[in-house]
Enzyme design. Structure first.
Site, PDB file in Angstrom:
ATOM      1  N   LYS A  15       6.384  -9.518   0.362  1.00 26.76           N
ATOM      2  CA  LYS A  15       6.890  -8.893  -0.864  1.00 26.76           C
ATOM      3  C   LYS A  15       8.368  -8.541  -0.773  1.00 26.76           C
ATOM      4  O   LYS A  15       9.121  -8.817  -1.689  1.00 26.76           O
ATOM      5  CB  LYS A  15       6.112  -7.608  -1.187  1.00 26.76           C
ATOM      6  CG  LYS A  15       4.682  -7.810  -1.638  1.00 26.76           C
ATOM      7  CD  LYS A  15       4.089  -6.510  -2.175  1.00 26.76           C
ATOM      8  CE  LYS A  15       4.078  -5.380  -1.165  1.00 26.76           C
ATOM      9  NZ  LYS A  15       3.167  -5.582  -0.013  1.00 26.76           N
ATOM     10  N   ARG A  90       0.635   1.692  -6.029  1.00 22.36           N
ATOM     11  CA  ARG A  90      -0.342   1.303  -5.012  1.00 22.36           C
ATOM     12  C   ARG A  90      -1.711   1.889  -5.307  1.00 22.36           C
ATOM     13  O   ARG A  90      -2.654   1.604  -4.582  1.00 22.36           O
ATOM     14  CB  ARG A  90       0.124   1.823  -3.653  1.00 22.36           C
ATOM     15  CG  ARG A  90       0.747   0.757  -2.745  1.00 22.36           C
ATOM     16  CD  ARG A  90       1.086   1.467  -1.449  1.00 22.36           C
ATOM     17  NE  ARG A  90       1.332   0.622  -0.315  1.00 22.36           N
ATOM     18  CZ  ARG A  90       2.512   0.105   0.008  1.00 22.36           C
ATOM     19  NH1 ARG A  90       3.543   0.261  -0.784  1.00 22.36           N
ATOM     20  NH2 ARG A  90       2.644  -0.600   1.118  1.00 22.36           N
ATOM     21  N   ARG A 128       6.272  -9.375  12.942  1.00 22.14           N
ATOM     22  CA  ARG A 128       7.322  -8.439  12.521  1.00 22.14           C
ATOM     23  C   ARG A 128       7.375  -7.248  13.475  1.00 22.14           C
ATOM     24  O   ARG A 128       8.451  -6.732  13.783  1.00 22.14           O
ATOM     25  CB  ARG A 128       7.054  -7.968  11.085  1.00 22.14           C
ATOM     26  CG  ARG A 128       8.157  -7.095  10.540  1.00 22.14           C
ATOM     27  CD  ARG A 128       8.044  -6.916   9.041  1.00 22.14           C
ATOM     28  NE  ARG A 128       7.012  -5.957   8.677  1.00 22.14           N
ATOM     29  CZ  ARG A 128       6.636  -5.713   7.434  1.00 22.14           C
ATOM     30  NH1 ARG A 128       7.206  -6.358   6.423  1.00 22.14           N
ATOM     31  NH2 ARG A 128       5.707  -4.845   7.152  1.00 22.14           N
ATOM     32  N   ARG A 134       8.711  -1.771  13.970  1.00 21.06           N
ATOM     33  CA  ARG A 134       8.318  -0.746  13.007  1.00 21.06           C
ATOM     34  C   ARG A 134       7.088  -0.006  13.509  1.00 21.06           C
ATOM     35  O   ARG A 134       6.123  -0.625  13.951  1.00 21.06           O
ATOM     36  CB  ARG A 134       8.004  -1.391  11.651  1.00 21.06           C
ATOM     37  CG  ARG A 134       9.120  -1.224  10.637  1.00 21.06           C
ATOM     38  CD  ARG A 134       8.841  -1.972   9.371  1.00 21.06           C
ATOM     39  NE  ARG A 134       7.654  -1.480   8.651  1.00 21.06           N
ATOM     40  CZ  ARG A 134       7.387  -1.800   7.391  1.00 21.06           C
ATOM     41  NH1 ARG A 134       8.224  -2.555   6.714  1.00 21.06           N
ATOM     42  NH2 ARG A 134       6.303  -1.353   6.806  1.00 21.06           N
ATOM     43  N   ARG A 145      -3.933  -0.524   7.066  1.00 18.50           N
ATOM     44  CA  ARG A 145      -3.158  -0.804   5.848  1.00 18.50           C
ATOM     45  C   ARG A 145      -3.857  -1.851   4.988  1.00 18.50           C
ATOM     46  O   ARG A 145      -3.835  -1.769   3.756  1.00 18.50           O
ATOM     47  CB  ARG A 145      -1.735  -1.252   6.216  1.00 18.50           C
ATOM     48  CG  ARG A 145      -0.892  -0.078   6.723  1.00 18.50           C
ATOM     49  CD  ARG A 145       0.357  -0.550   7.412  1.00 18.50           C
ATOM     50  NE  ARG A 145       1.289  -1.177   6.503  1.00 18.50           N
ATOM     51  CZ  ARG A 145       2.246  -2.016   6.876  1.00 18.50           C
ATOM     52  NH1 ARG A 145       2.381  -2.333   8.141  1.00 18.50           N
ATOM     53  NH2 ARG A 145       3.058  -2.525   5.989  1.00 18.50           N
TER      54      ARG A 145
HETATM   55  P1  AMP Z   1       5.815  -0.764   2.408  1.00 19.67           P
HETATM   56  O1  AMP Z   1       7.178  -0.961   2.984  1.00 19.67           O
HETATM   57  O2  AMP Z   1       5.758  -0.960   0.932  1.00 19.67           O
HETATM   58  O3  AMP Z   1       4.747  -1.535   3.141  1.00 19.67           O
HETATM   59  O4  AMP Z   1       5.458   0.782   2.635  1.00 19.67           O
HETATM   60  C1  AMP Z   1       5.373   1.342   3.929  1.00 19.67           C
HETATM   61  C2  AMP Z   1       4.528   2.621   3.908  1.00 19.67           C
HETATM   62  O5  AMP Z   1       5.126   3.580   3.021  1.00 19.67           O
HETATM   63  C3  AMP Z   1       3.114   2.434   3.371  1.00 19.67           C
HETATM   64  O6  AMP Z   1       2.210   1.998   4.364  1.00 19.67           O
HETATM   65  C4  AMP Z   1       2.799   3.847   2.874  1.00 19.67           C
HETATM   66  O7  AMP Z   1       2.492   4.712   3.945  1.00 19.67           O
HETATM   67  C5  AMP Z   1       4.118   4.276   2.281  1.00 19.67           C
HETATM   68  N1  AMP Z   1       4.238   3.904   0.853  1.00 19.67           N
HETATM   69  C6  AMP Z   1       5.087   3.001   0.298  1.00 19.67           C
HETATM   70  N2  AMP Z   1       4.919   2.906  -1.025  1.00 19.67           N
HETATM   71  C7  AMP Z   1       3.912   3.766  -1.332  1.00 19.67           C
HETATM   72  C8  AMP Z   1       3.248   4.109  -2.536  1.00 19.67           C
HETATM   73  N3  AMP Z   1       3.576   3.525  -3.715  1.00 19.67           N
HETATM   74  N4  AMP Z   1       2.266   5.039  -2.474  1.00 19.67           N
HETATM   75  C9  AMP Z   1       1.924   5.628  -1.307  1.00 19.67           C
HETATM   76  N5  AMP Z   1       2.489   5.343  -0.140  1.00 19.67           N
HETATM   77  C10 AMP Z   1       3.487   4.423  -0.131  1.00 19.67           C
END
Ligand code: AMP
Length: 189
Positions: A15, A90, A128, A134, A145
């Site tokens: 994404k 989400r 990654r 990370r 996740r």
């Molecule tokens: P991402 O980079 O989008 O994979 O986000 C990394 C982490 O940030 C996720 O695993 C969540 O812990 C948190 N996170 C990101 N976006 C959201 C969201 N819209 N709602 C809740 N947690 C989020």
């Protein structure tokens, strides 16, 4: 008028990479709650301190926190001409809040749903993890996740299907190949 897009897909579907390409091509800001949250963690803000353990476990930060972040971000001038949301919403509660924020006048126009094979996605995330280090990219967190995605986020596809704005895109293949498919879908819709 600018475009109001959402990129949806499981963790590791690419994404972030595709969002950056689309935003450059279309000329709209890339709004990623994951990037915003990691920035808070890095700066050591109160929000970042509260979010870190949740993110490291692969769980979701509270709807309230992310909705407030997105509400603020969408109020910036650059978002008036369109935007691409990546990683938000989400949950159905976040999607409902987003609908309320956008109002009837400028609803989302397309939800690009990146479709990938789960085993492939887990492998991408492990790659990654090795490259970027990370904290939320170890195998246990990755599995969590994925489970969180399936239970909390995947229902959004049905949610947006009601509005007839879901555009499925095959997310398997090279970066350029996948971007080509997204570009084709966007020029058709
Ligand atoms: P991402 O980079 O989008 O994979 O986000 C990394 C982490 O940030 C996720 O695993 C969540 O812990 C948190 N996170 C990101 N976006 C959201 C969201 N819209 N709602 C809740 N947690 C989020």
């Amino acid at each position: 008028m600018g475009r109001r897009l959402l990129l949806l897909g499981p963790p590791g579907a690419g994404k972030g990479t595709q969002a950056a390409l689309v935003c450059t091509a279309v000329g709209i800001p890339h709004i990623s709650t994951g990037v915003m949250l990691r920035d808070h963690v890095q700066r050591g803000t109160d929000l970042g301190k509260a979010a870190k353990a949740i993110m490291d476990a692969g769980d979701l930060v509270s709807d309230e926190i992310v909705i407030a972040m997105v509400e603020d971000r969408l109020s910036w001038d650059d978002a008036a001409c369109g935007f691409l949301l990546d990683g938000f919403p989400r949950t159905v509660a976040q999607a409902e809040a987003l609908d309320a924020l956008l109002g009837g006048e400028r609803p989302l126009e397309a939800v690009i749903s990146l479709e990938v094979i789960e085993d492939e996605v887990v492998q991408r995330l492990l790659d990654r993890a090795a490259k970027e280090g990370r904290a939320d990219d170890n195998e246990e967190t990755i599995r969590n996740r994925m489970a969180v995605y399936r239970s909390q986020t995947e229902p959004l596809i049905a949610y947006y299907r009601n509005a007839d704005i879901v555009r499925p895109v095959d997310g398997m293949g090279g970066i350029g190949e996948i971007f080509g498919r997204i570009a084709a879908v966007l020029s058709a819709s």
